[in-house]
Design a protein around this motif. Structure first.
Motif, PDB file in Angstrom:
ATOM      1  N   ILE A 225      -3.497   6.742 -13.758  1.00  0.00           N
ATOM      2  CA  ILE A 225      -2.971   7.330 -12.526  1.00  0.00           C
ATOM      3  C   ILE A 225      -4.152   8.022 -11.864  1.00  0.00           C
ATOM      4  CG2 ILE A 225      -1.370   8.988 -11.511  1.00  0.00           C
ATOM      5  CD1 ILE A 225       0.478   8.527 -13.896  1.00  0.00           C
ATOM      6  N   PRO A 226      -4.777   7.395 -10.856  1.00  0.00           N
ATOM      7  CA  PRO A 226      -6.002   7.949 -10.278  1.00  0.00           C
ATOM      8  C   PRO A 226      -5.755   9.227  -9.492  1.00  0.00           C
ATOM      9  CG  PRO A 226      -5.290   6.026  -9.042  1.00  0.00           C
ATOM     10  CD  PRO A 226      -4.386   6.114 -10.228  1.00  0.00           C
ATOM     11  N   SER A 227      -6.779  10.008  -9.363  1.00  0.00           N
ATOM     12  CA  SER A 227      -6.738  11.209  -8.537  1.00  0.00           C
ATOM     13  C   SER A 227      -6.453  10.823  -7.091  1.00  0.00           C
ATOM     14  CB  SER A 227      -8.086  11.923  -8.639  1.00  0.00           C
ATOM     15  OG  SER A 227      -8.420  12.564  -7.455  1.00  0.00           O
ATOM     16  N   LYS A 228      -5.742  11.674  -6.372  1.00  0.00           N
ATOM     17  CA  LYS A 228      -5.398  11.381  -4.981  1.00  0.00           C
ATOM     18  C   LYS A 228      -6.629  11.383  -4.072  1.00  0.00           C
ATOM     19  CE  LYS A 228      -1.280  10.729  -6.075  1.00  0.00           C
ATOM     20  NZ  LYS A 228      -0.903   9.316  -6.261  1.00  0.00           N
ATOM     21  N   ASN A 229      -7.742  11.929  -4.545  1.00  0.00           N
ATOM     22  CA  ASN A 229      -8.972  11.940  -3.756  1.00  0.00           C
ATOM     23  C   ASN A 229      -9.888  10.768  -4.102  1.00  0.00           C
ATOM     24  OD1 ASN A 229      -8.308  14.376  -2.466  1.00  0.00           O
ATOM     25  ND2 ASN A 229      -8.956  15.526  -4.272  1.00  0.00           N
ATOM     26  N   ASP A 230      -9.467   9.946  -5.073  1.00  0.00           N
ATOM     27  CA  ASP A 230     -10.309   8.853  -5.556  1.00  0.00           C
ATOM     28  C   ASP A 230     -10.044   7.583  -4.756  1.00  0.00           C
ATOM     29  OD1 ASP A 230     -11.945   7.212  -6.978  1.00  0.00           O
ATOM     30  OD2 ASP A 230     -10.672   7.103  -8.758  1.00  0.00           O
ATOM     31  N   LYS A 231     -10.643   7.511  -3.563  1.00  0.00           N
ATOM     32  CA  LYS A 231     -10.426   6.365  -2.692  1.00  0.00           C
ATOM     33  C   LYS A 231     -11.632   5.439  -2.628  1.00  0.00           C
ATOM     34  CE  LYS A 231      -7.170   8.815   0.332  1.00  0.00           C
ATOM     35  NZ  LYS A 231      -6.000   8.018   0.002  1.00  0.00           N
ATOM     36  N   GLY A 232     -12.758   5.844  -3.213  1.00  0.00           N
ATOM     37  CA  GLY A 232     -13.949   5.009  -3.153  1.00  0.00           C
ATOM     38  C   GLY A 232     -14.376   4.785  -1.718  1.00  0.00           C
ATOM     39  N   ASP A 233     -14.708   3.532  -1.383  1.00  0.00           N
ATOM     40  CA  ASP A 233     -15.138   3.195  -0.022  1.00  0.00           C
ATOM     41  C   ASP A 233     -13.977   2.708   0.837  1.00  0.00           C
ATOM     42  OD1 ASP A 233     -17.782   3.781  -0.649  1.00  0.00           O
ATOM     43  OD2 ASP A 233     -18.111   1.777  -1.473  1.00  0.00           O
ATOM     44  N   ASN A 234     -12.763   2.906   0.387  1.00  0.00           N
ATOM     45  CA  ASN A 234     -11.597   2.448   1.143  1.00  0.00           C
ATOM     46  C   ASN A 234     -11.330   3.373   2.328  1.00  0.00           C
ATOM     47  OD1 ASN A 234     -10.444   0.245  -0.736  1.00  0.00           O
ATOM     48  ND2 ASN A 234     -10.858   1.948  -2.110  1.00  0.00           N
ATOM     49  N   ASP A 235     -10.528   2.872   3.292  1.00  0.00           N
ATOM     50  CA  ASP A 235     -10.226   3.739   4.436  1.00  0.00           C
ATOM     51  C   ASP A 235      -9.225   4.816   4.021  1.00  0.00           C
ATOM     52  OD1 ASP A 235      -7.503   2.950   4.825  1.00  0.00           O
ATOM     53  OD2 ASP A 235      -8.105   1.225   6.003  1.00  0.00           O
ATOM     54  N   GLN A 236      -8.979   5.746   4.930  1.00  0.00           N
ATOM     55  CA  GLN A 236      -8.206   6.938   4.579  1.00  0.00           C
ATOM     56  C   GLN A 236      -6.753   6.645   4.232  1.00  0.00           C
ATOM     57  OE1 GLN A 236      -9.470  10.132   4.063  1.00  0.00           O
ATOM     58  NE2 GLN A 236     -11.268   8.808   4.101  1.00  0.00           N
ATOM     59  N   ARG A 237      -6.205   5.541   4.716  1.00  0.00           N
ATOM     60  CA  ARG A 237      -4.812   5.205   4.399  1.00  0.00           C
ATOM     61  C   ARG A 237      -4.686   4.607   3.003  1.00  0.00           C
ATOM     62  NH1 ARG A 237       0.210   3.205   7.913  1.00  0.00           N
ATOM     63  NH2 ARG A 237       0.106   5.410   8.266  1.00  0.00           N
ATOM     64  N   ALA A 238      -5.785   4.057   2.484  1.00  0.00           N
ATOM     65  CA  ALA A 238      -5.758   3.358   1.195  1.00  0.00           C
ATOM     66  C   ALA A 238      -5.294   4.281   0.080  1.00  0.00           C
ATOM     67  CB  ALA A 238      -7.143   2.810   0.872  1.00  0.00           C
ATOM     68  N   ASP A 239      -4.410   3.767  -0.771  1.00  0.00           N
ATOM     69  CA  ASP A 239      -3.933   4.577  -1.892  1.00  0.00           C
ATOM     70  C   ASP A 239      -3.212   3.685  -2.897  1.00  0.00           C
ATOM     71  OD1 ASP A 239      -3.405   6.975  -3.325  1.00  0.00           O
ATOM     72  OD2 ASP A 239      -1.356   6.946  -2.584  1.00  0.00           O
ATOM     73  N   VAL A 240      -3.500   3.898  -4.175  1.00  0.00           N
ATOM     74  CA  VAL A 240      -2.690   3.323  -5.246  1.00  0.00           C
ATOM     75  C   VAL A 240      -2.328   4.447  -6.196  1.00  0.00           C
ATOM     76  CG1 VAL A 240      -3.642   0.995  -5.106  1.00  0.00           C
ATOM     77  CG2 VAL A 240      -4.720   2.654  -6.608  1.00  0.00           C
ATOM     78  N   ASP A 241      -1.120   4.395  -6.738  1.00  0.00           N
ATOM     79  CA  ASP A 241      -0.632   5.446  -7.625  1.00  0.00           C
ATOM     80  C   ASP A 241      -0.866   5.129  -9.095  1.00  0.00           C
ATOM     81  OD1 ASP A 241       0.371   7.063  -5.530  1.00  0.00           O
ATOM     82  OD2 ASP A 241       2.085   5.728  -5.348  1.00  0.00           O
ATOM     83  N   ILE A 242      -0.831   3.847  -9.439  1.00  0.00           N
ATOM     84  CA  ILE A 242      -1.055   3.429 -10.832  1.00  0.00           C
ATOM     85  C   ILE A 242      -1.920   2.173 -10.818  1.00  0.00           C
ATOM     86  CG2 ILE A 242       0.020   2.655 -12.995  1.00  0.00           C
ATOM     87  CD1 ILE A 242       2.274   4.330 -10.550  1.00  0.00           C
ATOM     88  N   LYS A 243      -2.888   2.108 -11.748  1.00  0.00           N
ATOM     89  CA  LYS A 243      -3.683   0.902 -11.965  1.00  0.00           C
ATOM     90  C   LYS A 243      -3.436   0.451 -13.395  1.00  0.00           C
ATOM     91  CE  LYS A 243      -7.568   2.687  -9.195  1.00  0.00           C
ATOM     92  NZ  LYS A 243      -9.034   2.977  -9.236  1.00  0.00           N
ATOM     93  N   ALA A 244      -3.136  -0.822 -13.568  1.00  0.00           N
ATOM     94  CA  ALA A 244      -2.879  -1.349 -14.913  1.00  0.00           C
ATOM     95  C   ALA A 244      -3.637  -2.656 -15.094  1.00  0.00           C
ATOM     96  CB  ALA A 244      -1.384  -1.576 -15.117  1.00  0.00           C
ATOM     97  N   SER A 245      -4.546  -2.679 -16.082  1.00  0.00           N
ATOM     98  CA  SER A 245      -5.328  -3.897 -16.302  1.00  0.00           C
ATOM     99  C   SER A 245      -4.736  -4.735 -17.426  1.00  0.00           C
ATOM    100  CB  SER A 245      -6.780  -3.539 -16.632  1.00  0.00           C
ATOM    101  OG  SER A 245      -6.863  -2.860 -17.870  1.00  0.00           O
ATOM    102  N   PHE A 246      -4.792  -6.051 -17.220  1.00  0.00           N
ATOM    103  CA  PHE A 246      -4.404  -7.036 -18.225  1.00  0.00           C
ATOM    104  C   PHE A 246      -5.615  -7.958 -18.376  1.00  0.00           C
ATOM    105  CE2 PHE A 246      -0.589  -5.374 -16.402  1.00  0.00           C
ATOM    106  CZ  PHE A 246       0.383  -5.410 -17.394  1.00  0.00           C
TER     107      PHE A 246
END
Length: 346
Positions: A225-246
């Motif tokens: 569950i990434p930090s809400k400030n962790d957007k990298g180089d994405n624009d300001q609207r970009a957001d994901v709440d959960i990342k799951a790798s397979f």
């Protein structure tokens, strides 16, 4: 013709129309702009000189000669499916955990407030007369898995295949004989309802951790569950709440989660579309797959409502998986997920 048709758009008015004996579809803009054009569209779809693909291309071309510069071929395909209905066609209308079955009694026509008693300002452009065969039928009692999946299709409508029709005819036989296909279905329906209601009440923070636990349960090797400030180089609207790798599948699932009571808007979809650059090395080399999970529900045409600023991402938009509260509850149930004491630990 056998068709699945959603009526979640302007649902209250649509339900009144069903009670009055008419199946609706949107596109009131056409009849309000040019009634003759609305009639022409029906004729074009029904005169057998224009395929569904050609109708979709014609539909897009209308964006140049009408005020509707947002028209797309995909929207035209859905309208063509509706216009192709004829007497004795069968229509299945999916609702929350139940569905209706109707027989078509005539040809599609432009919406009439006089015939239906519905306000002309509602976003209903076309209709077709119907007769109810079965109403409020339990999905879990009478739908086999293949049909259950088809009724989850998020588009406005879907033409059933020949294989689907065989299943539908068997389903209708079971309904008429009051013989559920699966005797365990009633119990399953009750459990899914309880899970769905529980999800509605849990709140955003717990929902995130429930999704995280579910992803681990179905085999994810890394879930964050990434930090809400962790957007990298994405624009300001970009957001994901959960990342799951397979990693064995070579994918990462990006999930946007919303706690909504009612209809979810396009914000979650647009946040996923805006998320383009992955800076976390655990996910950067994986193919992204995007899910939008809401405790609420979606209008059938929600993807068509996404703003034009994402017009260059139509293919990606098409592939975003939409999961409402009932869908997620069923996914939890079908996977054998257990609500243990560790689910909501941070």
């Amino acid at each position: 013709m056998y068709l699945m048709q959603r009526v979640s758009h302007h649902a209250k008015s649509a339900e009144k129309m069903l009670e009055a004996g008419y199946l609706p579809i949107g596109w009131a803009a056409f009849r309000k702009h040019d009634l003759e054009l609305a009639d022409q569209l029906i004729a074009l779809a029904r005169d057998n000189t224009m395929s569904k693909y050609e109708f979709g291309q014609h539909f897009k071309e209308l964006s140049k000669t009408t005020p509707f510069d947002w028209l797309t071929p995909r929207q035209g395909y859905f309208l063509h499916n509706f216009f192709s209905l004829s007497e004795d066609s069968i229509v299945i209308v999916p609702k929350a955990q139940v569905f209706d079955v109707y027989k078509v009694m005539g040809n599609p026509q432009v919406f009439s407030p006089e015939k239906t008693g519905i306000d002309s300002e509602e976003d209903i452009g076309f209709m077709v007369q119907i007769q109810p065969l079965h109403r409020n039928v339990s999905r879990y009692d009478y739908l086999e898995t293949a049909l259950m999946s088809k009724l989850k299709f998020r588009g406005t409508n879907l033409v059933f295949s020949d294989d689907d029709v065989k299943l539908i005819l068997n389903m209708l036989k079971h309904i008429e004989e009051s013989k559920p296909i699966d005797d365990f279905s009633e119990t399953k329906a009750k459990i899914i309802t309880e899970i769905r209601d529980y999800i509605y009440r849990m709140g955003y923070d717990k929902l995130e951790h429930l999704i995280k636990a579910y992803m681990k349960h179905i085999g994810a090797d890394c879930v964050r569950i990434p930090s809400k400030n962790d957007k990298g180089d994405n624009d300001q609207r970009a957001d994901v709440d959960i990342k799951a790798s397979f990693k064995n599948l070579g994918i990462v699932i990006y999930i946007q989660a919303k706690c909504h009571d009612g209809i979810s808007d396009t914000l979650g979809i647009e946040q996923l579309l805006a998320y383009e650059t992955e800076i976390d090395s655990d996910f950067a080399e994986l193919v992204p797959v995007k899910w939008f999970i809401t405790t609420g529900d979606f209008e059938a045409d929600i993807k068509d409502q996404v703003t034009e600023s994402y017009s260059d991402k139509k293919e990606e938009l098409k592939n975003i998986k939409l999961i409402n509260g009932t869908d997620f509850a069923e996914m939890l149930y079908d996977s054998g997920f257990v609500f243990g004491p560790d689910v909501f630990k941070k």
